[in-house]
Design an enzyme around this catalytic site. Structure first.
Site, PDB file in Angstrom:
ATOM      1  N   TYR A   1      32.210  78.894  -0.129  1.00 18.32           N
ATOM      2  CA  TYR A   1      32.369  79.078   1.313  1.00 18.32           C
ATOM      3  C   TYR A   1      31.201  79.888   1.869  1.00 18.32           C
ATOM      4  CZ  TYR A   1      33.939  80.970   5.754  1.00 18.32           C
ATOM      5  OH  TYR A   1      34.004  81.318   7.079  1.00 18.32           O
TER       6      TYR A   1
ATOM      7  N   GLU B   1      30.216  77.557  10.129  1.00 17.16           N
ATOM      8  CA  GLU B   1      31.065  77.640   8.955  1.00 17.16           C
ATOM      9  C   GLU B   1      30.816  76.432   8.066  1.00 17.16           C
ATOM     10  OE1 GLU B   1      35.373  77.616   9.590  1.00 17.16           O
ATOM     11  OE2 GLU B   1      35.392  79.576   8.612  1.00 17.16           O
TER      12      GLU B   1
END
Ligand code: GDP
Ligand code: MN
Length: 386
Positions: free
Chosen positions: A109, A197
């Site tokens: 991530y 993101e």
């Protein structure tokens, strides 16, 4: 402004961020054609909606040939996709992204956002990619590493290396991850993003570092200097009432409560929402009709507020600084009779010609309740609605 995954990827790619090859399509036939042109061994068909969690909701599917891509696309296009981010009503899929399938070694991530408490961008990374990062942040925050970025020097290569190390990367892959993070940072700054993101950021089986998913939000206040971004807007993905309100130049945000509010000035609108909550109810919206508060804006404001079925009462809180209160009162009376208002309305007007305004409202055939002050107004509307 939110944009689609494929648009985010196109932007990031221009800055040297590695993304899978792919094309967006609107029909199953196009999907098959594009897949055939791509000549990949595996394909991924991805629903394009302005919400995440698509994988779990059935909005991301693998296919092994162009016929299968067509088949999946025909089922995905038009489907109502429900994910934890869309809410129970879901979103209709109108476009799908066809991508080459990537062999995945690891899912990580990576995120970048402004941390207002320190006035700096923060780069966040976690080795637990691909899943809901909100859950990791809540249950095991130590698994998220953070690197704060000095606005004068920008993201330094040593910081990116530090993040890469913490993800357990080494050698060539580490180098590629550093390049990736620096490119992401450049894109973020150059495009005036408010959020980026990459979930998951993947290490591919051939040792590449790639954005398998990408989400970018653009800062609305900067759009004037990115005219080309305006065409990325997808009105289908926005709240219909908010779109309608923007046509009238009203600042409207839909919320979940039952008290519709019409206020002039953003600060006063925020304070009004606070007082409604203190009085024991929840605001149905934020609505700033602007300093002028003309008959026209009041009428449009009523229309927008009344389009929300949850609204059971309306609180009007207007400060007559630029406008005279009696004018606003007349506007409220005219607009209310035009739109056939039947809900209870509490009005609080303060400022020039306040007395005349209250007289007008009291004498009107419509039953307005006039509040003497701000807190009284909030308490009155909540009381009536009970
Ligand atoms: P989200 O659920 O809306 O965040 O959509 P993502 O783009 O993150 O996709 C969800 C999941 O689908 C990813 O975490 C991957 O596990 C899987 N996925 C997406 N693209 C590929 C691909 O090219 N190959 C493989 N094997 N899996 C993929
Ligand atoms: Mn994702």
């Amino acid at each position: 402004m939110k944009i689609h995954e494929y648009q985010s990827k196109q932007i990031l790619q221009k800055f040297g961020v590695c993304v899978p090859e792919g094309r967006v399509v609107f029909t199953p036939e196009e999907a098959e054609k594009i897949a055939a042109e791509m000549k990949s061994e595996k394909y991924v068909v991805k629903s394009q909606i302005h919400a995440g969690g698509r994988g779990k909701g059935g909005g991301v599917k693998l296919a092994s040939n162009p016929e299968e891509v067509k088949d999946i696309a025909s089922r995905m296009l038009g489907m109502n996709l429900v994910t934890h981010q869309t809410g129970p009503e879901g979103k209709i899929v109108k476009r799908v992204l066809i991508e080459e399938g990537i062999g995945i070694e690891r899912e990580l991530y990576l995120g970048m956002v402004l941390d207002r408490s320190v006035s700096r961008l923060v780069l966040m990374a976690s080795s637990e990619g691909g899943v809901e990062i909100e859950k990791i942040a809540e249950e095991s925050p130590e698994k998220i590493v953070k690197e704060y970025i000095n606005p004068l020097t920008g993201l330094a290569p040593f910081q990116a290396r530090k993040v890469g190390f913490s993800l357990g990367l080494e050698g060539k892959v580490l180098q590629k991850s550093v390049k990736f993070m620096l490119a992401l940072y450049n894109a973020f700054i150059s495009c005036d993003c408010s959020l980026a993101e990459i979930n998951p950021l993947v290490i591919t089986s051939s040792g590449d570092v790639m954005a398998l998913d990408a989400k970018i939000n653009l800062d609305d206040n900067s759009l004037f200097r990115h005219k080309d971004f305006m065409e990325l807007r997808d009105i289908d993905e926005e709240d219909p009432l908010e779109v309608e309100a923007s046509k009238y130049d009203l600042n409207y945000i839909k919320l979940d409560g039952t008290v519709g509010c019409m206020v002039n000035g953003a600060g006063l609108a925020m304070a009004t929402m606070d007082l409604i909550k203190l009085a024991g109810a929840m605001p149905a919206n934020f609505l700033d009709v602007g300093g002028g508060a003309s008959v026209e804006t009041v009428r449009n404001g009523f229309k927008i507020i009344l389009s929300d079925e949850n609204v059971k009462g309306i609180l009007i809180n207007i400060f007559g600084g630029i406008v005279r209160c009696d004018r606003v009162a007349q506007g409220v009376i005219d607009a209310a009779s035009e739109v056939n208002l039947t809900l209870p309305v509490v009005v609080r007007l303060e400022g020039t010609n306040k007395e005349q305004a209250e007289k007008l409202l009291r004498e009107s055939v419509l039953s307005f309740k006039v509040a003497t002050n701000f807190q009284d107004a909030a308490e009155k509307i909540v009381e009536i609605m009970k």
